[in-house]
Enzyme design. Sequence first.
Site, PDB file in Angstrom:
ATOM      1  N   LYS A  97       0.878  -1.168   0.000  1.00  0.00           N
ATOM      2  CA  LYS A  97       0.000   0.000   0.000  1.00  0.00           C
ATOM      3  C   LYS A  97       0.917   1.220   0.000  1.00  0.00           C
ATOM      4  O   LYS A  97       1.671   1.428   0.948  1.00  0.00           O
ATOM      5  CB  LYS A  97      -0.895   0.008   1.241  1.00  0.00           C
ATOM      6  N   GLY A 185     -11.347   7.100   6.595  1.00  0.00           N
ATOM      7  CA  GLY A 185     -12.474   7.958   6.909  1.00  0.00           C
ATOM      8  C   GLY A 185     -13.774   7.239   7.168  1.00  0.00           C
ATOM      9  O   GLY A 185     -14.700   7.824   7.725  1.00  0.00           O
ATOM     10  N   ASN A 206      -9.763   0.791   9.381  1.00  0.00           N
ATOM     11  CA  ASN A 206      -8.867   0.518  10.508  1.00  0.00           C
ATOM     12  C   ASN A 206      -9.398   1.191  11.771  1.00  0.00           C
ATOM     13  O   ASN A 206      -9.896   0.519  12.665  1.00  0.00           O
ATOM     14  CB  ASN A 206      -7.438   0.969  10.183  1.00  0.00           C
ATOM     15  N   THR A 207      -9.346   2.514  11.844  1.00  0.00           N
ATOM     16  CA  THR A 207      -9.707   3.247  13.067  1.00  0.00           C
ATOM     17  C   THR A 207     -11.068   2.867  13.619  1.00  0.00           C
ATOM     18  O   THR A 207     -11.202   2.584  14.823  1.00  0.00           O
ATOM     19  CB  THR A 207      -9.688   4.756  12.789  1.00  0.00           C
TER      20      THR A 207
END
Lengths: 255, 67
Positions: A97, A185, A206-207
């Site tokens: 990535k 996001g 992820n977050t």
Amino acid sequence: MADELILGGRTFRSRLFTGTGKFASRSWIPKMLAASGSEMITVALRRVDNSGQAENILDFIPPEVVLLPNTSGARTAEEAVRIARIAREAGCGNFIKIEVITDVKYLMPDNWETLRATEILAKEGFVVLPYILPDLTLARRLEEAGAAAVMPLGAPIGTNRGLQTRELIAMLIENCRVPVVVDAGIGRPSQAAEAMEMGAAAVLVNTAIATAEDPATMGRAFGLAVEAGRLAWTAKLSDQSLSARASSPLTGFLD
Amino acid sequence: MEIAIRVNGQDEQSAATTLSGLVAERQLATRSLVIELNGRIVSQADWPTTRISAGDVLELLNFVGGG
């Protein structure tokens, strides 16, 4: 007929990609992967910490999950290329990535350095997944350069603000030949579902998962949402209308 | 005899003479560990035969959590 995503010669049944950052404890990672069904997960590359943990992050990732190292820390194409070559040397595959960032406030990717890194790394046989601010002209150049997918952000990393760039993502989905993976996001399962309903090939979260109180259950929620959104897209959603269109017959009313 | 080398940005002393000696000296787990010696990646297969010298600059790198 299976609706699988083929990327870099690997077949993915789950269109939810995940990340290993920000978990309160790394022991959540295998539980999250099992609950979500995610088959590809990101990691970062850093200097070994002598004082640090004995366990390698790979100990928390089942062997059948595809590893997607990122080039986080890179500020230029050259730094991204260096990180990618090191990551490949680690022996866990050739997916990369590309993440090239100098903006500390919004973590906006440097689209131009990302294109340069893609050109170099695609020629070296990497499966290149560039993380970008969505821009159709850039996406076309990335395709020409040999990117395996394009990964437009929905909103800045870690903001959980959803598909703020949806109009631009839609342009990419309509015009790109390579898979479009919305990355960054996405803050709620409904936003992941929205991306899939729009026709994204996959999402990377992820977050929103790692910082949930229960990351395993949140991973499951995202897995279901991605599946729902994808099914809706394949079933072909019906259109919207300003005025009502009755659901029950307009004749044969009782007196 | 110890030599002065630079490891991960820090000046350090090492009694090792090869990269595999250095890894053992630091008790590092080798799974997915990558070493850059003076800017060049050295494969794990070559660690036993790759000598280190005073003034060498090393980066010892591995995967960590990230998004």
